[in-house]
Design a protein around this motif. Structure first.
Motif, PDB file in Angstrom:
ATOM      1  N   THR A  25      26.480  -3.765  11.491  1.00 41.58           N
ATOM      2  CA  THR A  25      27.177  -4.651  12.422  1.00 41.58           C
ATOM      3  C   THR A  25      26.691  -6.082  12.265  1.00 41.58           C
ATOM      4  N   ALA A  26      25.380  -6.244  12.077  1.00 43.19           N
ATOM      5  CA  ALA A  26      24.826  -7.595  11.911  1.00 43.19           C
ATOM      6  C   ALA A  26      25.362  -8.251  10.642  1.00 43.19           C
ATOM      7  N   VAL A  27      25.441  -7.491   9.540  1.00 45.71           N
ATOM      8  CA  VAL A  27      25.965  -8.048   8.291  1.00 45.71           C
ATOM      9  C   VAL A  27      27.426  -8.442   8.459  1.00 45.71           C
ATOM     10  N   LEU A  28      28.240  -7.558   8.993  1.00 42.37           N
ATOM     11  CA  LEU A  28      29.671  -7.836   9.152  1.00 42.37           C
ATOM     12  C   LEU A  28      29.901  -8.992  10.121  1.00 42.37           C
ATOM     13  N   THR A  29      29.081  -9.082  11.165  1.00 44.94           N
ATOM     14  CA  THR A  29      29.215 -10.188  12.117  1.00 44.94           C
ATOM     15  C   THR A  29      28.853 -11.511  11.469  1.00 44.94           C
ATOM     16  N   LEU A  30      27.869 -11.490  10.560  1.00 46.89           N
ATOM     17  CA  LEU A  30      27.524 -12.708   9.811  1.00 46.89           C
ATOM     18  C   LEU A  30      28.674 -13.150   8.914  1.00 46.89           C
TER      19      LEU A  30
END
Length: 305
Positions: free
Chosen positions: A148-153
């Motif tokens: 989720t953190a990667v995709l949100t970035l």
């Protein structure tokens, strides 16, 4: 002509040149290495023996065309063929610079052409749902928070996947701006939304591996820097669950970032800076996309269409 080294040595020197002098990204180096290895394998079968630098110097225009034709028959698109040709030219350029070979035919070979493809972003509703489903997937909690953190970035800051995964722990977003080194070794600063910081911190809190100043920010299950393939597979699963098109890739989130900013009133120059595009013409594709959508609406709703 200087004494030619073995091909394997020339190949390793070229990779070192890409890595240390050209400062090419790991993704670019991996693609270039794969392309040239495939080319050398083809030439080995083509000449019926072990390939050396002298053989590469003696290749003619028809030989290069035969290789590209074989790759095209294998399903490679024009854009991928252009990258393959760029890889081969890079290798030859280094060998010529070192005085190991000279081949004038490669310079006259025209790159394959194709019509410019427009970006294919997700709409805002699908993007929100995709990020939500990434959080509630079935993997271990820390993996869900990581993905989720990667995709949100990618969506919140418009990063390329290679840019996101190359971040170290000390590079993580903790304030309203993020400075990073992008394509072409260019530095740029992007704004960071609170939701991006929250997503990254949620992952950091759950990550089972020790994170220090020099460690990668995003870690794979084996404890090493996360590979882009893991995020690509995650997107593949999400788009299947949501019945999204095949164009819903990690890079589509970067397209979504730019498209949604443009729709919200941002100017092209600002978006160009945020994306790290060297040329405004690359950013102008998002204007073309808006025109395309406008024409679709016109065709479907105008009484005279």
């Amino acid at each position: 002509m200087t004494i030619r080294p073995p091909l394997s040595q020339a190949f390793d020197n070229w990779l070192g040149w890409l890595r240390h002098e050209k400062k090419a990204s790991p993704h670019t180096i991996e693609a270039y290495e794969r392309d040239v290895r495939d080319f050398l394998e083809f030439i080995s079968g083509y000449i019926g023996g072990i390939v050396e630098l002298e053989d590469l110097e003696n290749l003619r225009l028809a030989d290069f065309r035969a290789y590209l034709a074989q790759r095209r028959q294998g399903g490679l698109t024009a854009s991928s063929l252009r990258r393959v040709l760029s890889s081969i030219r890079s290798f030859y350029k280094r060998q010529e610079r070192d005085g190991y070979l000279h081949n004038p035919y490669l310079k006259t070979l025209r790159s394959p052409r194709s019509g410019a493809r427009l970006p294919r972003p997700l709409n805002a509703a699908d993007t929100r749902e995709l990020l939500q489903k990434a959080t509630t997937a079935t993997e271990p909690l820390w993996v869900r928070h990581r993905d989720t953190a990667v995709l949100t970035l990618l969506y919140g800051c418009g990063l390329r996947i290679g840019e996101a995964l190359s971040l170290n722990f000390d590079d993580r977003p903790v304030s309203h701006t993020l400075t990073l080194i992008g394509k072409g070794n260019k530095e740029r600063m992007v704004p960071v939304l609170p939701v991006v910081i929250e997503a990254v911190e949620a992952y950091v809190c759950e990550c089972p591996f020790p994170l220090d100043s020099k460690s990668p920010l995003f870690i794979g299950r084996q404890g090493r820097r996360l590979n882009a393939r893991a995020i690509q597979l995650k997107m593949q699963n999400l788009r299947r669950n949501m019945n999204l098109p095949e164009t819903a890739t990690p890079h589509a989130l970067r397209h979504s970032f730019a498209t949604h900013l443009l729709a919200g009133g941002s100017d092209l120059r600002s978006i160009q800076e945020l994306l790290g595009h060297a040329s405004l013409s690359s950013t102008q594709r998002y204007t073309d996309l808006d025109v395309e959508k406008l024409l679709e609406v016109y065709d479907s709703s105008h009484p005279k269409s």
